[in-house]
Enzyme design. Structure first.
Site, mmCIF file in Angstrom:
data_model
loop_
_atom_site.group_PDB
_atom_site.id
_atom_site.type_symbol
_atom_site.label_atom_id
_atom_site.label_comp_id
_atom_site.label_asym_id
_atom_site.label_seq_id
_atom_site.Cartn_x
_atom_site.Cartn_y
_atom_site.Cartn_z
ATOM 1 N N MET A 76 27.117 32.731 41.572
ATOM 2 C CA MET A 76 27.843 31.908 40.564
ATOM 3 C C MET A 76 27.035 30.937 39.998
ATOM 4 S SD MET A 76 30.834 33.116 40.590
ATOM 5 C CE MET A 76 31.672 31.872 39.468
ATOM 6 N N ASP A 124 27.617 34.774 37.133
ATOM 7 C CA ASP A 124 29.031 34.664 36.490
ATOM 8 C C ASP A 124 29.326 33.155 36.120
ATOM 9 O OD1 ASP A 124 31.696 34.638 35.851
ATOM 10 O OD2 ASP A 124 32.287 35.149 38.005
ATOM 11 N N MET A 141 42.359 34.704 41.875
ATOM 12 C CA MET A 141 42.121 33.645 42.592
ATOM 13 C C MET A 141 43.509 33.329 43.052
ATOM 14 S SD MET A 141 40.598 31.495 39.208
ATOM 15 C CE MET A 141 39.277 32.061 38.094
ATOM 16 N N HIS A 175 36.283 40.334 41.117
ATOM 17 C CA HIS A 175 36.126 38.978 41.849
ATOM 18 C C HIS A 175 37.042 38.227 42.621
ATOM 19 C CE1 HIS A 175 33.884 35.010 40.992
ATOM 20 N NE2 HIS A 175 33.767 35.398 42.283
ATOM 21 N N SER A 199 35.052 38.996 31.141
ATOM 22 C CA SER A 199 35.927 38.593 32.276
ATOM 23 C C SER A 199 37.314 38.412 31.490
ATOM 24 C CB SER A 199 35.336 37.301 32.772
ATOM 25 O OG SER A 199 36.571 36.713 33.602
ATOM 26 N N HIS A 211 35.491 42.651 34.142
ATOM 27 C CA HIS A 211 35.467 41.478 35.481
ATOM 28 C C HIS A 211 36.882 40.975 35.285
ATOM 29 C CE1 HIS A 211 33.388 38.547 37.923
ATOM 30 N NE2 HIS A 211 34.048 37.837 37.597
ATOM 31 N N ASP A 243 39.151 38.401 37.699
ATOM 32 C CA ASP A 243 38.971 37.305 38.503
ATOM 33 C C ASP A 243 40.414 36.977 39.271
ATOM 34 O OD1 ASP A 243 36.379 36.082 38.047
ATOM 35 O OD2 ASP A 243 36.832 35.908 36.168
ATOM 36 N N GLY A 272 29.434 30.524 32.501
ATOM 37 C CA GLY A 272 28.530 29.861 31.542
ATOM 38 C C GLY A 272 27.595 30.801 30.797
ATOM 39 N N MET A 300 38.271 35.572 44.498
ATOM 40 C CA MET A 300 38.310 33.986 44.882
ATOM 41 C C MET A 300 39.401 33.759 45.560
ATOM 42 S SD MET A 300 36.605 32.825 40.837
ATOM 43 C CE MET A 300 37.048 34.408 40.342
HETATM 44 C C1 DX5 Z 1 35.083 31.665 36.988
HETATM 45 C C2 DX5 Z 1 35.161 33.189 37.001
HETATM 46 C C3 DX5 Z 1 34.317 33.649 35.676
HETATM 47 C C4 DX5 Z 1 34.729 33.287 34.360
HETATM 48 C C5 DX5 Z 1 33.661 32.975 33.434
HETATM 49 O O1 DX5 Z 1 35.396 31.117 38.261
HETATM 50 O O2 DX5 Z 1 34.743 33.752 38.042
HETATM 51 O O3 DX5 Z 1 34.320 34.802 35.816
HETATM 52 O O4 DX5 Z 1 35.956 33.893 33.632
HETATM 53 O O5 DX5 Z 1 34.081 32.438 32.182
HETATM 54 P P1 DX5 Z 1 32.946 32.137 31.330
HETATM 55 O O6 DX5 Z 1 32.105 33.076 30.959
HETATM 56 O O7 DX5 Z 1 33.755 31.358 30.206
HETATM 57 O O8 DX5 Z 1 32.128 30.830 31.855
HETATM 58 ZN ZN ZN Z 2 34.468 35.807 38.039
#
Ligand code: DX5
Ligand code: ZN
Length: 235
Positions: A135, A173, A35, A64, A8, A31, A33, A175, A66
């Protein structure tokens, strides 16, 4: 079943995106993100930036979204050539119609659910999607801790997908790192997003390879896992 590793770029250095993308040639997808500060309390970038990532990335894009109102905005990401576009079930007005539209444009269609969202409404519609994203943290930020309580949803999805002979990819996705990726793989995931566990490392190529090997060793459909499945199914 092959384990896919999708780094990501939320954890990348935004001021050096071209160089950061160059570090992940060993990944399966990048990936991305998106937002909007409404669906989640954070703001990243929009279509224009994603278009530049698309032009620069050595690997295909796994977008992705959001964002609110994906019915309106998601097709644009497919139109610029993203290989995969995932929107949130919680935000979509007509999720099946939207997935069909994304496929018509030529993208893989993905649907995502937050940790608190039930998976049941999706179970009878697996074939409408190319990817389901469970998630494993609350969406919005990188670097959060994996929520083990989400694993039952993957188990349900994997069971149903195997039974139905569905080719849908099951993505996690949030942690994901050594120590958590094994649990997600065992629960049925085959596609793994990792932000900090990849871009936070000195040797990114090794980090990707290590994660893939760990996932592969624990992936639900690994050689020999059929026996585990048969045993658990007979319980
Ligand atoms: C969080 C994102 C993830 C994020 C994951 O909302 O959708 O893609 O980048 O980051 P890590 O792998 O550090 O938890
Ligand atoms: Zn993501």
């Amino acid at each position: 079943m092959t384990a896919r590793i999708n780094p990501s770029i939320l954890s990348a250095d935004f001021a050096n995106m071209q160089a950061e993308l160059g570090r992940i040639a060993a990944a399966d997808f990048v990936h991305v993100d998106v937002m909007d500060n409404h669906f989640v309390p954070n703001l990243t970038f929009g279509q224009q930036m994603v278009e530049r990532v698309q032009a620069t990335s050595p690997v295909p894009l796994d977008v992705h979204l959001m964002i609110d109102d994906p019915d309106r905005w998601a097709p644009g990401y497919a139109e610029i050539g993203a290989a995969s576009v995932t929107f949130h079930l919680e935000a979509a007005g007509e999720p099946i119609a939207l997935a069909r539209h994304l496929r018509e444009i030529g993208a893989r269609a993905g649907v995502a659910i937050k940790p608190g969202t039930d998976v049941d409404p999706l179970l009878d519609y697996l074939d409408e999607f190319d990817q389901i994203l469970v998630m494993t943290v609350e969406p919005g930020f990188g670097g959060q801790s994996f929520i083990p309580g989400t694993m039952h949803k993957l188990q349900q999805l994997r069971k149903k997908a195997d039974k139905a002979g569905s080719a849908v990819w099951l993505q996690v996705d949030g942690g994901i790192q050594p120590g958590t990726i094994e649990q997600a793989a065992e629960a049925g995931a085959d596609t793994f997003v990792a932000g900090s566990a990849v871009f936070g490392q000195e040797n990114v190529e090794k980090a990707i390879g290590d994660l893939r090997a760990l996932a592969q060793a624990h992936v639900h459909g690994r050689p020999g896992a059929g026996m585990d499945r048969a045993v658990s199914a007979s319980r």
